[in-house]
Design a protein around this motif. Structure first.
Motif, PDB file in Angstrom:
ATOM      1  N   ALA A   1       6.748   0.808  13.523  1.00 22.13           N
ATOM      2  CA  ALA A   1       8.097   1.389  13.563  1.00 22.13           C
ATOM      3  C   ALA A   1       8.411   2.127  12.268  1.00 22.13           C
ATOM      4  CB  ALA A   1       9.133   0.292  13.805  1.00 22.13           C
ATOM      5  N   ALA A   2       7.979   1.554  11.143  1.00 22.02           N
ATOM      6  CA  ALA A   2       8.225   2.202   9.846  1.00 22.02           C
ATOM      7  C   ALA A   2       7.448   3.505   9.743  1.00 22.02           C
ATOM      8  CB  ALA A   2       7.852   1.257   8.706  1.00 22.02           C
ATOM      9  N   ARG A   3       6.207   3.487  10.218  1.00 24.35           N
ATOM     10  CA  ARG A   3       5.400   4.714  10.167  1.00 24.35           C
ATOM     11  C   ARG A   3       6.010   5.813  11.036  1.00 24.35           C
ATOM     12  NH1 ARG A   3      -0.264   1.424  10.318  1.00 24.35           N
ATOM     13  NH2 ARG A   3      -0.660   1.419   8.066  1.00 24.35           N
ATOM     14  N   VAL A   4       6.474   5.423  12.219  1.00 23.77           N
ATOM     15  CA  VAL A   4       7.120   6.404  13.092  1.00 23.77           C
ATOM     16  C   VAL A   4       8.380   6.951  12.421  1.00 23.77           C
ATOM     17  CG1 VAL A   4       8.373   6.695  15.265  1.00 23.77           C
ATOM     18  CG2 VAL A   4       6.189   5.461  15.233  1.00 23.77           C
ATOM     19  N   ASP A   5       9.157   6.048  11.836  1.00 26.29           N
ATOM     20  CA  ASP A   5      10.415   6.456  11.216  1.00 26.29           C
ATOM     21  C   ASP A   5      10.162   7.388  10.035  1.00 26.29           C
ATOM     22  OD1 ASP A   5      13.338   5.719  11.575  1.00 26.29           O
ATOM     23  OD2 ASP A   5      13.120   5.471   9.408  1.00 26.29           O
ATOM     24  N   LEU A   6       9.218   6.998   9.159  1.00 22.41           N
ATOM     25  CA  LEU A   6       8.926   7.826   7.986  1.00 22.41           C
ATOM     26  C   LEU A   6       8.196   9.105   8.363  1.00 22.41           C
ATOM     27  CD1 LEU A   6       7.861   5.078   5.432  1.00 22.41           C
ATOM     28  CD2 LEU A   6       9.976   6.400   5.436  1.00 22.41           C
ATOM     29  N   GLY A   7       7.495   9.071   9.478  1.00 22.22           N
ATOM     30  CA  GLY A   7       6.770  10.261   9.926  1.00 22.22           C
ATOM     31  C   GLY A   7       7.633  11.248  10.682  1.00 22.22           C
ATOM     32  N   ARG A   8       8.871  10.839  10.971  1.00 23.15           N
ATOM     33  CA  ARG A   8       9.780  11.730  11.684  1.00 23.15           C
ATOM     34  C   ARG A   8      10.167  12.873  10.765  1.00 23.15           C
ATOM     35  NH1 ARG A   8      13.317   8.109  13.199  1.00 23.15           N
ATOM     36  NH2 ARG A   8      12.160   7.616  15.100  1.00 23.15           N
ATOM     37  N   ALA A   9       9.845  14.062  11.183  1.00 24.18           N
ATOM     38  CA  ALA A   9      10.045  15.216  10.313  1.00 24.18           C
ATOM     39  C   ALA A   9      11.320  15.956  10.686  1.00 24.18           C
ATOM     40  CB  ALA A   9       8.849  16.164  10.428  1.00 24.18           C
ATOM     41  N   GLY A  10      11.854  16.652   9.708  1.00 19.61           N
ATOM     42  CA  GLY A  10      12.991  17.524   9.979  1.00 19.61           C
ATOM     43  C   GLY A  10      14.246  17.142   9.223  1.00 19.61           C
ATOM     44  N   VAL A  11      14.727  18.068   8.405  1.00 23.99           N
ATOM     45  CA  VAL A  11      15.963  17.909   7.657  1.00 23.99           C
ATOM     46  C   VAL A  11      16.772  19.189   7.828  1.00 23.99           C
ATOM     47  CG1 VAL A  11      16.995  17.649   5.362  1.00 23.99           C
ATOM     48  CG2 VAL A  11      14.888  16.409   5.936  1.00 23.99           C
ATOM     49  N   GLU A  12      18.046  19.064   8.135  1.00 29.56           N
ATOM     50  CA  GLU A  12      18.886  20.256   8.260  1.00 29.56           C
ATOM     51  C   GLU A  12      19.094  20.906   6.891  1.00 29.56           C
ATOM     52  OE1 GLU A  12      22.492  19.136  10.193  1.00 29.56           O
ATOM     53  OE2 GLU A  12      21.539  18.873  12.161  1.00 29.56           O
ATOM     54  N   VAL A  13      19.062  22.222   6.863  1.00 31.77           N
ATOM     55  CA  VAL A  13      19.313  22.996   5.642  1.00 31.77           C
ATOM     56  C   VAL A  13      20.585  23.808   5.866  1.00 31.77           C
ATOM     57  CG1 VAL A  13      18.446  24.769   4.072  1.00 31.77           C
ATOM     58  CG2 VAL A  13      16.858  23.124   5.101  1.00 31.77           C
TER      59      VAL A  13
ATOM     60  N   PRO B   1       0.789  -1.239   0.000  1.00 30.88           N
ATOM     61  CA  PRO B   1       0.000   0.000   0.000  1.00 30.88           C
ATOM     62  C   PRO B   1       0.819   1.287   0.000  1.00 30.88           C
ATOM     63  CG  PRO B   1      -0.860  -1.563   1.613  1.00 30.88           C
ATOM     64  CD  PRO B   1       0.432  -2.128   1.111  1.00 30.88           C
ATOM     65  N   ASP B   2       1.933   1.307   0.738  1.00 36.77           N
ATOM     66  CA  ASP B   2       2.677   2.566   0.859  1.00 36.77           C
ATOM     67  C   ASP B   2       4.110   2.278   1.279  1.00 36.77           C
ATOM     68  OD1 ASP B   2       2.559   1.975   3.625  1.00 36.77           O
ATOM     69  OD2 ASP B   2       0.703   3.118   3.836  1.00 36.77           O
ATOM     70  N   ALA B   3       4.882   3.342   1.456  1.00 33.04           N
ATOM     71  CA  ALA B   3       6.300   3.201   1.782  1.00 33.04           C
ATOM     72  C   ALA B   3       6.496   2.506   3.124  1.00 33.04           C
ATOM     73  CB  ALA B   3       6.966   4.577   1.788  1.00 33.04           C
ATOM     74  N   ALA B   4       5.641   2.795   4.097  1.00 36.58           N
ATOM     75  CA  ALA B   4       5.783   2.165   5.408  1.00 36.58           C
ATOM     76  C   ALA B   4       5.618   0.650   5.308  1.00 36.58           C
ATOM     77  CB  ALA B   4       4.753   2.750   6.380  1.00 36.58           C
ATOM     78  N   HIS B   5       4.632   0.198   4.498  1.00 35.32           N
ATOM     79  CA  HIS B   5       4.447  -1.243   4.327  1.00 35.32           C
ATOM     80  C   HIS B   5       5.661  -1.873   3.640  1.00 35.32           C
ATOM     81  CE1 HIS B   5       0.174  -0.594   5.305  1.00 35.32           C
ATOM     82  NE2 HIS B   5       0.109  -1.906   5.473  1.00 35.32           N
ATOM     83  N   ARG B   6       6.234  -1.171   2.671  1.00 35.53           N
ATOM     84  CA  ARG B   6       7.391  -1.737   1.964  1.00 35.53           C
ATOM     85  C   ARG B   6       8.583  -1.866   2.909  1.00 35.53           C
ATOM     86  NH1 ARG B   6       8.791   1.875  -2.524  1.00 35.53           N
ATOM     87  NH2 ARG B   6       7.375   3.403  -1.642  1.00 35.53           N
TER      88      ARG B   6
END
Length: 721
Positions: free
Chosen positions: A505-517, A236-241
């Motif tokens: 765990a995948a949903r939490v990981d993919l849902g973690r927001a924030g990238v340094e610029v 269904p989505d990236a988390a499932h993969r």
């Protein structure tokens, strides 16, 4: 040497093979198709094009032929290959057969004279050269003529790279035309590839001169890989993969490769799999060379379960017992897919190949397609700049004068060089003044071919017919037939099930927001040449601080949520609630982390005292509403907007210098915002929707700092990359 019969030659060839593969019994025998190629090269001095599946034994052909030709008194074999770093195993095998190999590359130029002397003395049997060397001025003008005169056999490895119909076109390969033209009569030529359909085969044959000679040999074998079992899993989505992979990775045979389409995805997946207890390593274009080599060695030694890799781990990687290849995301071409899955199952009876397509695949295909050969206008402009230059122009000097990024500019110049319109000399590039025609028809046809390949990959993923037969037909294999092994022929071997714990765990990981610029700290070179008096380091008092973004457009977490918002046809509107909430989370993490402003943060800085937005022609409502939401939640004043002036030019998505030229005079700090900054006693948050090069943020930050801001902290929704 007296000419021997072909029977004696065959006996000698088998003896060399036995030494090459370490067969002390001497019972190793060449297959008939391998012998046909060797016989054509050694006995008949013909040119041959060999299109055979990965693992067929192409290196055995050129090493055995080398040994036999050297015994006849021929000069050394020259192998042109893009895979010098990955040919270590082959060179070691050649040494077992008494074949002495040397390499000429950019890192050993101080050895070139000594190697040339060894060649002259007859002490070198094989010289390995990268295609890029062929157009290095010193090598081209000094080494190549002598090398061409002495060559006993020319081998063009991975020959599909010569064709821009193919999936891995490399313009440096076109320089082979010159070397072929300079070869003495009777010098055999061998071109090899595992991934070429009929069109690419014909193009390579024509360009190498193997197609114009009536006695040229084209050996094209069946492309079925009997050890591979192909499957497609639609999840269904990236988390499932990611969850599926974490749950099932240990069930896959041996060790293998997990391919992703982007660097960001490779790094995300590596981190997640390690978190779930798997021993894996990342391998991308950003990986340092030493780390790449260590990762290769760890995979060869089965010290890791998998390398999580981009296409940077491509041609030439040789691990005979590789047990699986998984793709998290679909490549855009069935030919490149066939090549990548061909890494598996070379020396084992069974290997698993799985494709897990994702909804972000097509957006990534479109991005890479946008990097195709430039328009005629851009090409003509580049030729004009070179024609009017008083001296050769290096890439850094030429880049600010044309609207192309350096990688695309270099590729374009190499094509023009082969076409005779420009020439690389010491100090850079010059125009030759030769007439040149933009082959619009060919470039348009190549673009249509790319679209057709993308459609083929959609059909492959959806097909209910044999998957191996489908790939063989895409490569014009006349022997294509049902394999009896894939999921469509033999039934699915894997279910789509993923455990609830891995999925969460995948949903939490993919849902973690924030990238340094990271902020821009240096002006690009060459700005004075385009009328901008800026160079060197950007003064510290005019720089932005390190910023934050919600996510990357290329990742498989927030990228999938953000990508539709930034599509060209996407409507402008207020920031969605889930996105706004996630941005607030990013701000909270930023405040508590190193360099943040929360009490106790390491290297803490002053808390932001206000919010400033950047004007936008395409998404003004999105940016204003985002700034307003941040101001409201943070209880900060919305100080105003950095606005566009009447000097605004169309935004350039090319190189840094041209981007800055487009921004020159285009932004301004209005008087009311300047007055607010003068009253503020601390840094401000600078809010924008998206950053690709970082120059809009840098220019806006410089203006705000000059207007009195004590610091500028950029905050954007998305970054490209």
């Amino acid at each position: 040497m007296e000419h021997t019969s072909n029977t004696d030659l065959r006996t000698a060839a088998d003896a060399v093979l036995a030494r090459l593969v370490g067969d002390a019994s001497g019972e190793a025998r060449l297959r008939e198709d391998q012998w046909r190629a060797i016989e054509a090269l050694v006995a008949d001095k013909r040119r041959a094009l060999v299109v055979q599946r990965t693992g067929w034994g192409k290196s055995a052909v050129y090493f055995v032929a080398t040994s036999l030709l050297r015994a006849q008194g021929s000069g050394p074999t020259v192998i042109v290959s893009p895979l010098l770093a990955l040919m270590r195993n082959q060179v070691e095998a050649a040494a077992r057969a008494g074949i002495h190999a040397r390499t000429i590359n950019s890192s050993n130029s101080e050895e070139w004279d000594a190697i040339q002397a060894e060649i002259t003395a007859g002490d070198v049997d094989v010289l390995l050269v990268s295609p890029e060397r062929l157009n290095n001025p010193d090598f081209r003008d000094q080494v190549l003529p002598r090398l061409s005169a002495a060559t006993g056999l020319l081998v063009v490895d991975e020959a599909h790279c010569i064709s821009d119909w193919g999936h891995d076109f490399r313009p440096d390969y076109r320089r082979l035309r010159t070397m072929l033209a300079d070869l003495p009569d009777g010098v055999p030529v061998l071109a090899t590839t595992a991934t070429a359909n009929a069109r690419v085969t014909a193009d390579v044959a024509e360009q190498l001169g193997t197609g114009g000679s009536s006695d040229a040999l084209v050996l094209r074998g069946p492309l079925d890989r009997e050890s591979l079992s192909l499957s497609v899993l639609r999840l269904p989505d990236a988390a499932h993969r990611m969850a599926w992979l974490a749950d099932h990775l240990d069930e896959l045979p041996g060790s293998g490769i997990v391919y992703t389409l982007t660097v960001a995805a490779a790094e995300e997946v590596t981190a997640f799999l390690r978190q779930r207890g798997h021993t894996v390593a990342s391998y991308t274009g950003r990986t340092e060379n030493a780390e790449r080599q260590q990762a290769e060695e760890d995979l060869l030694a089965n010290k890791v379960k998998a390398l999580v890799a981009t296409s940077a781990l491509g041609m030439g990687f040789d691990k005979p017992d590789l047990g699986f290849v998984v793709h998290l995301g679909s490549p855009s071409s069935p030919i490149s897919y066939y090549q990548q899955v061909g890494r598996a199952g070379r020396g084992v009876r069974h290997a698993e190949v799985l494709l897990l397509p994702g909804k972000e695949d097509e957006a990534i295909w479109e991005y890479f397609a946008s990097l195709a050969f430039p328009s005629e206008d851009l090409v003509r402009r580049t030729l004009d700049v070179l024609a009017h230059a008083e001296r050769p122009l290096s890439l850094p000097a030429l880049e600010p004068l044309v609207e192309l990024r350096r990688s695309r500019l270099e590729t374009m110049l190499k094509v023009l060089d082969v076409d005779g319109a420009v020439k690389r000399v010491k100090g850079g590039w010059i125009a030759t003044g030769q007439p040149w025609t933009y082959d619009a028809e060919r470039y348009a046809w190549v673009a249509r071919q790319r679209k057709a390949e993308q459609q083929a990959m959609r059909e492959y993923a959806a097909s209910t017919e044999c998957r191996m037969e489908f790939l063989q037909r895409q490569l014009d294999d006349e022997g294509a037939k049902p394999c009896g092994r894939c999921d469509n022929c033999a039934g699915a071997r894997y279910t789509a099930e993923a455990s609830a714990t891995a999925l969460e765990a995948a949903r939490v990981d993919l849902g973690r927001a924030g990238v340094e610029v990271e902020p821009r700290r240096m002006w690009p070179t060459g700005l004075p040449a385009i009328g901008m008096d800026l160079k060197g380091r950007i003064p510290a008092g005019e720089q932005a601080a390190q910023g934050r973004a919600l996510g990357r457009l290329s990742d498989i977490g927030w990228g999938n949520r953000l990508r539709p918002m930034f599509a060209p046809q996407a409507p402008d509107g207020p920031v969605p609630d889930d996105v706004a909430k996630a941005v607030v989370g990013v701000l909270a993490d930023w405040a508590k982390g190193p360099g943040g402003w929360a009490p106790g943060a390491a290297d803490a800085q002053a808390r932001p005292v206000g919010v400033v937005t950047l004007a936008s022609r395409s998404r003004p409502r999105l940016i204003h509403s985002l700034g307003a939401r941040i101001a409201e939640v943070g209880r900060l004043p919305l100080l105003g907007e950095v606005s566009y002036t009447g000097e605004a030019h169309p935004a350039s998505r090319s190189n840094s210098a041209q981007r800055l030229k487009a921004l020159d005079g285009a932004l301004a700090v209005p008087a009311d915002l300047a007055a607010a900054l003068a009253q503020a006693r601390g840094p401000v948050l600078l809010v924008d929707d998206y950053t690709e090069t970082g120059w809009t943020l840098a220019v806006a930050a410089r203006l705000l700092r000059r207007a009195g801001a004590q610091g500028v902290l950029p905050l954007v929704l998305a970054v490209q990359g």
